[in-house]
Design a protein around this motif. Structure first.
Motif, PDB file in Angstrom:
ATOM      1  N   ILE A  57       8.832  37.031   3.675  1.00  0.00           N
ATOM      2  CA  ILE A  57       9.911  37.773   3.257  1.00  0.00           C
ATOM      3  C   ILE A  57      10.817  38.244   4.269  1.00  0.00           C
ATOM      4  O   ILE A  57      12.136  38.378   4.049  1.00  0.00           O
ATOM      5  CB  ILE A  57       9.340  39.124   2.353  1.00  0.00           C
ATOM      6  CG1 ILE A  57       8.681  38.727   1.322  1.00  0.00           C
ATOM      7  CG2 ILE A  57      10.513  39.993   1.999  1.00  0.00           C
ATOM      8  CD1 ILE A  57       7.274  38.446   1.238  1.00  0.00           C
ATOM      9  N   ILE A  58      10.447  38.258   5.779  1.00  0.00           N
ATOM     10  CA  ILE A  58      11.188  38.730   6.635  1.00  0.00           C
ATOM     11  C   ILE A  58      11.873  37.605   7.358  1.00  0.00           C
ATOM     12  O   ILE A  58      12.441  38.158   8.629  1.00  0.00           O
ATOM     13  CB  ILE A  58      10.365  39.834   7.762  1.00  0.00           C
ATOM     14  CG1 ILE A  58       9.060  39.106   8.222  1.00  0.00           C
ATOM     15  CG2 ILE A  58       9.982  40.904   7.088  1.00  0.00           C
ATOM     16  CD1 ILE A  58       8.713  39.769   9.172  1.00  0.00           C
TER      17      ILE A  58
ATOM     18  N   LEU B 246      15.862  33.170   3.499  1.00  0.00           N
ATOM     19  CA  LEU B 246      16.848  33.662   2.572  1.00  0.00           C
ATOM     20  C   LEU B 246      17.924  32.515   2.430  1.00  0.00           C
ATOM     21  O   LEU B 246      18.399  32.179   1.253  1.00  0.00           O
ATOM     22  CB  LEU B 246      17.253  34.999   3.275  1.00  0.00           C
ATOM     23  CG  LEU B 246      18.422  35.751   2.367  1.00  0.00           C
ATOM     24  CD1 LEU B 246      17.588  36.532   1.426  1.00  0.00           C
ATOM     25  CD2 LEU B 246      19.037  36.703   3.220  1.00  0.00           C
ATOM     26  N   ILE B 247      18.115  31.874   3.658  1.00  0.00           N
ATOM     27  CA  ILE B 247      19.181  30.800   3.538  1.00  0.00           C
ATOM     28  C   ILE B 247      18.696  29.490   2.986  1.00  0.00           C
ATOM     29  O   ILE B 247      19.423  28.774   2.015  1.00  0.00           O
ATOM     30  CB  ILE B 247      19.550  30.474   5.052  1.00  0.00           C
ATOM     31  CG1 ILE B 247      20.248  31.601   5.684  1.00  0.00           C
ATOM     32  CG2 ILE B 247      20.580  29.222   5.107  1.00  0.00           C
ATOM     33  CD1 ILE B 247      20.216  31.597   7.295  1.00  0.00           C
ATOM     34  N   GLY B 248      17.399  29.216   3.095  1.00  0.00           N
ATOM     35  CA  GLY B 248      16.886  28.029   2.522  1.00  0.00           C
ATOM     36  C   GLY B 248      16.779  28.141   1.231  1.00  0.00           C
ATOM     37  O   GLY B 248      17.170  27.200   0.330  1.00  0.00           O
ATOM     38  N   THR B 249      16.447  29.053   0.609  1.00  0.00           N
ATOM     39  CA  THR B 249      16.321  29.337  -0.724  1.00  0.00           C
ATOM     40  C   THR B 249      17.734  29.354  -1.685  1.00  0.00           C
ATOM     41  O   THR B 249      18.044  28.859  -2.551  1.00  0.00           O
ATOM     42  CB  THR B 249      15.525  30.512  -1.185  1.00  0.00           C
ATOM     43  OG1 THR B 249      15.947  31.640  -0.556  1.00  0.00           O
ATOM     44  CG2 THR B 249      13.913  30.549  -0.787  1.00  0.00           C
TER      45      THR B 249
ATOM     46  N   LYS C 191      12.363  36.041  -4.144  1.00  0.00           N
ATOM     47  CA  LYS C 191      13.938  35.957  -3.809  1.00  0.00           C
ATOM     48  C   LYS C 191      14.119  37.684  -3.857  1.00  0.00           C
ATOM     49  O   LYS C 191      14.894  38.203  -3.127  1.00  0.00           O
ATOM     50  CB  LYS C 191      14.686  35.403  -4.596  1.00  0.00           C
ATOM     51  CG  LYS C 191      14.436  33.796  -4.476  1.00  0.00           C
ATOM     52  CD  LYS C 191      15.610  33.214  -5.042  1.00  0.00           C
ATOM     53  CE  LYS C 191      15.580  33.130  -6.414  1.00  0.00           C
ATOM     54  NZ  LYS C 191      16.745  32.167  -6.793  1.00  0.00           N
ATOM     55  N   ALA C 192      13.673  38.477  -5.052  1.00  0.00           N
ATOM     56  CA  ALA C 192      13.855  39.892  -5.183  1.00  0.00           C
ATOM     57  C   ALA C 192      13.402  40.547  -3.948  1.00  0.00           C
ATOM     58  O   ALA C 192      14.131  41.429  -3.494  1.00  0.00           O
ATOM     59  CB  ALA C 192      13.340  40.175  -6.299  1.00  0.00           C
TER      60      ALA C 192
ATOM     61  N   THR D 281      26.081  33.824  10.096  1.00  0.00           N
ATOM     62  CA  THR D 281      27.289  32.695   9.877  1.00  0.00           C
ATOM     63  C   THR D 281      26.577  31.765   8.835  1.00  0.00           C
ATOM     64  O   THR D 281      27.087  31.278   7.780  1.00  0.00           O
ATOM     65  CB  THR D 281      27.698  32.154  10.989  1.00  0.00           C
ATOM     66  OG1 THR D 281      28.217  32.988  12.086  1.00  0.00           O
ATOM     67  CG2 THR D 281      28.710  31.031  10.747  1.00  0.00           C
ATOM     68  N   ALA D 282      25.312  31.345   9.083  1.00  0.00           N
ATOM     69  CA  ALA D 282      24.804  30.282   8.358  1.00  0.00           C
ATOM     70  C   ALA D 282      24.496  30.867   7.007  1.00  0.00           C
ATOM     71  O   ALA D 282      24.539  30.247   6.025  1.00  0.00           O
ATOM     72  CB  ALA D 282      23.438  29.631   8.896  1.00  0.00           C
ATOM     73  N   ALA D 283      23.985  32.187   6.823  1.00  0.00           N
ATOM     74  CA  ALA D 283      23.666  32.798   5.528  1.00  0.00           C
ATOM     75  C   ALA D 283      25.116  32.943   4.792  1.00  0.00           C
ATOM     76  O   ALA D 283      25.130  32.380   3.537  1.00  0.00           O
ATOM     77  CB  ALA D 283      23.213  34.131   5.951  1.00  0.00           C
ATOM     78  N   ARG D 284      26.201  33.491   5.356  1.00  0.00           N
ATOM     79  CA  ARG D 284      27.370  33.314   4.678  1.00  0.00           C
ATOM     80  C   ARG D 284      27.928  31.876   4.182  1.00  0.00           C
ATOM     81  O   ARG D 284      28.518  31.717   3.142  1.00  0.00           O
ATOM     82  CB  ARG D 284      28.358  34.130   5.575  1.00  0.00           C
ATOM     83  CG  ARG D 284      27.949  35.584   5.450  1.00  0.00           C
ATOM     84  CD  ARG D 284      28.869  36.488   6.565  1.00  0.00           C
ATOM     85  NE  ARG D 284      28.162  37.861   6.637  1.00  0.00           N
ATOM     86  CZ  ARG D 284      28.539  38.710   7.732  1.00  0.00           C
ATOM     87  NH1 ARG D 284      29.348  38.081   8.804  1.00  0.00           N
ATOM     88  NH2 ARG D 284      28.197  39.753   7.697  1.00  0.00           N
TER      89      ARG D 284
END
Length: 214
Positions: A13-14, A19-22, A119-120, A79-82
């Protein structure tokens, strides 16, 4: 004819790259044709099993583990996340927390709820800056993904269940999974990390037998 794909997914989760991969996986899922059924089964992974219950400052943890320019490191992640459509701001959540309890809920959820629940929890942690050791918070989120609040609270207060989660995370590491996210497709091949959309799309083509694995 319905075609099926199974993905065994290891995340924490952390982990911002999870987060990016999903998010990338979701983009790839949206491009699949009708008639393809994808089952995503979650497995626990602990980025840092030594994280204290009260949590610790993420920047201090990263500095101690990696050294270097933490600002630059976190900027690359943002940047990768956005780029993946996730409005990640690392300053929203300055703390790292142990993740055994949310993992216990995820692995115990019905298969159709595991991915959404994971994800939540990640959204609550990263995007809302919530403390994911808060049992009431975990129960509230779990109640939106197939649990009753009472069942969720009973589960995360059961040390035997949390010990199973720890053992599963250790087993993952012993099997050679040393980083997350880690995706296993149809028990045949794996990809790791927050890969570009095209990598996930190709993985689906291979899983469906439309392309050879080379």
């Amino acid at each position: 004819m319905t075609q099926s794909i199974r993905i065994d997914l290891f995340t924490d989760i952390i982990c911002p790259w999870c987060l990016i991969g999903t998010a990338r996986l979701d983009q790839a899922l949206a491009t699949l044709p009708e008639g393809v059924n994808v089952e995503i089964l979650h497995h626990p992974f602990l980025l840092d099993p030594s994280t204290p219950q009260e949590g610790e400052n993420t920047r201090k943890r990263l500095k101690a583990k990696y050294g270097g320019d933490i600002d630059a490191m976190q900027a690359r992640v943002q940047t990768a996340a956005r780029d993946a459509g996730v409005p990640l701001d690392m300053s929203v959540q300055p703390m790292s927390y142990p993740t055994i309890m949310p993992h216990t809920l995820i692995r115990s959820a019905a298969p159709e709820h595991q991915y959404g629940l994971a994800k939540a929890f990640a959204d609550a942690y990263f995007l809302e800056g919530r403390n994911i050791t808060d049992k009431e918070l975990l129960a509230d989120i779990a109640a939106e993904h197939g649990f009753t609040r009472e069942a969720a609270l009973t589960l995360i207060e059961d040390e035997a269940e949390n010990d199973i989660t720890k053992a599963m995370a250790v087993s993952a590491s012993q099997q050679g999974i040393n980083g997350v996210p880690f995706f296993i497709f149809n028990n045949q091949f794996a990809i790791s990390g927050g890969q570009p959309l095209e990598v996930f799309q190709r993985a689906f083509r291979v899983a469906l037998g439309e392309e050879e694995l080379t």
